[in-house]
Enzyme design. Sequence first.
Site, PDB file in Angstrom:
ATOM      1  CG  ASP A   1       0.209  -2.330   6.288  1.00 13.81           C
ATOM      2  OD1 ASP A   1      -0.798  -2.435   7.008  1.00 13.81           O
ATOM      3  OD2 ASP A   1       0.181  -1.803   5.153  1.00 13.81           O
TER       4      ASP A   1
ATOM      5  CG  HIS B   1      -1.943   0.961   1.333  1.00 17.93           C
ATOM      6  ND1 HIS B   1      -1.720   2.289   1.558  1.00 17.93           N
ATOM      7  CD2 HIS B   1      -3.288   0.822   1.207  1.00 17.93           C
ATOM      8  CE1 HIS B   1      -2.876   2.927   1.574  1.00 17.93           C
ATOM      9  NE2 HIS B   1      -3.851   2.055   1.360  1.00 17.93           N
TER      10      HIS B   1
ATOM     11  CE  LYS C   1      -7.455  -0.395   5.884  1.00 22.13           C
ATOM     12  NZ  LYS C   1      -8.164   0.198   4.758  1.00 22.13           N
TER      13      LYS C   1
ATOM     14  CB  CYS D   1      -3.619   2.986  -1.768  1.00 19.77           C
ATOM     15  SG  CYS D   1      -4.780   4.306  -1.482  1.00 19.77           S
TER      16      CYS D   1
ATOM     17  CD  GLN E   1      -6.890  -4.555   3.896  1.00 22.67           C
ATOM     18  OE1 GLN E   1      -7.852  -5.297   4.108  1.00 22.67           O
ATOM     19  NE2 GLN E   1      -7.038  -3.292   3.541  1.00 22.67           N
TER      20      GLN E   1
END
Lengths: 392, 304
Positions: A189, A113, A215, A351, A192
Amino acid sequence: MNVEKLRNDFPVLQKDVVYFDNACMSLKPVQVISAMQSYYENYTACGGRSMHQFSKKVDEEVAKARQTIKKFINAKSDNEIVFTKNTTEAINLIAHSLDWKQGDVVLTSDKEHNSNLVPWQQLKKQGIMHQAIQSNKDNTFNIENLKKVLTKKVKLIAIQQTSNLDGANFPIEEIAKLAHDNGTLILVDAAQSVPHMAVDVKKLDVDFLAFSGHKMLGPTGTGVLYGKYHLLENLNPFVTGGETVVETTYESAEFEKPPHKFEAGLQNYAGIIGLNAAIKYLMPIREEIHEHEVQLNKIISEGLKDKVTIIGPEDPKQRGGIVSFYTKMDSHEIALMLDQQNILIRSGAHCVHSWFNAHNLQGSARASVYFYNTKEEAKVFVEKTQKILALK
Amino acid sequence: MICILALVVFGILGIFSVSYRAIAKEAFDCVFRRITLRKCTTGLDKRLKSQITGKLMKRSPKTAKFVYTYFEAISWFFTILLIASLAYSAYGAYNYVMFGNCNGQQGGFCVYDVFAGNKTEYSTCAPVAAAGDLIKPEVTNHSFFGPENAELEIIEFGCYTCEYTRKAQPAVEKILETYQGKVKFYFLDFPIPAHEKSKELAIAAECAGQQGKYWSYYARLFRLETPVADEQLYQLAEQQGLNVDAFRQCYLDRETESIVDEDIALGKYAGIYGTPTFFIGNHTHVGPLSYKDFKKIVENELNS
């Protein structure tokens, strides 16, 4: 997990709408909305400053939220949990606060991303080099390619746990071991992954981990940076000001210990309280989320695979809740036509422009499901998408 | 091409709502790029195409496919249509400013006739064909309102059931009040055959005239909502102090139909093709007039 029962908690789902843009933003249950509303209605106040009862209540709620998050990701201490605005800010915090030396290298995957790419590119001015590790042909992570570029100059591996592009998971535990054997730090990261699966920072042995509240049923403007405490202690302050310091003189400031050292200014208390409610909601069901999403992914992938190219590994099990596809029809056209039929998906580069540019693609249409989505919705999505694709 | 349409539509909407201004700006950017032979990069055309196709898919997949496939051609068609409409509207506006009527010197209505019935010679109160030259009729022996030796003569051909005649009535009454003593006014019946009871109302007014109450009955008749029942005509006669039995007898026996027919004959001679038609001195006007415009014409005629 009783999906139908859970759906009743989401006011938006009472509308005639199929929401398949969960990789961007999840919907919010009444429990989260009520928790935030309660803050605004009953004890709106500053935390960490005033001595009155409202302020004390805010401090208690923020402390509870930190405790909940600690348990959620199995951190060692509450003090390893730093509240941020979102994943992007958490990553930027590391990028700006690590003690860099000229010639240091940061490694990422080749499908990060922008939030886990641009901050590292910006370090080039300080003599820090960024390098992307090439993925396999099916877009899965190539550990051998990592080994090839993992030199002693690599100070940090900043890598996603689950790709927002195609839903593929990364072997974080294995990458972390390689990193540490090399004396390299690892930042994950997890924007997700945390919303969709159990993430255990001790088991993964990661140094830093960042994720967003929005999210995972939480409010917008909430995020978390986890960091091993001794590493957080050694980070330079990022945004400074109120709350980050114990004492100041006209000439100097004595900084707080982590996590407060990094939480400058008045915090998003309503958001933090809402995030706490969101995580409490997810805790009992999170072990079942991934499997449910895979079931929906199978329906969608099976229904569309003959007409589109699905990005990422062929097996839906490896793509969790994300089906990202492209075809000769423009992805925005697909998304807009679906929108007219109350099916909400994302289109474009998500992104991850760098990946699309490298592959000479304009973008993709992305359906991303969550635990409150149903098989019926997946079938409707397939049916409507097939009709749209037949236009061209 | 859709961007030109979008620019006009969203440009107008953007005047009233900020939510359309961003789209209008995008459309402008797109149009500007196309004019300067560059590619439109805003994606607005694609978005509009997708949204329109998406909406159509819910109703008719075949139409959606057709629109999706031929979207550019359809856009061209509507763009040309838009430009033609704008040009025609501009021409109408020019005529309105110059001649007080959007059809120019030949007169006629600016609006579509929603009251049109079967299109006979004078089937409607709106024009059904281009105006021929109207001939000012000779009305020497006709009854009138105002002084015999008034400076200006106004003749109106009207119909009690015609929306346009009714619309013109307040301005007519105000003119007669304003120019009392200066204007001699004739109202000639020109009932529209397609309208229910239009001739009967004219007969009723003339019956009131038989008892010397034509002008008060005429004015009240325009205030009744159509359709008008016979009972209302009798009630109105009573309110005006008429002998109701005599009025009823006159009305039911159509005693004054010949007077109405004479007016119609005069109207046909004059070439009337729609009501109201005004002969104001030497000026002829077809269609309702606002008080302001009516006054302007009267002033001009009085000063000429």
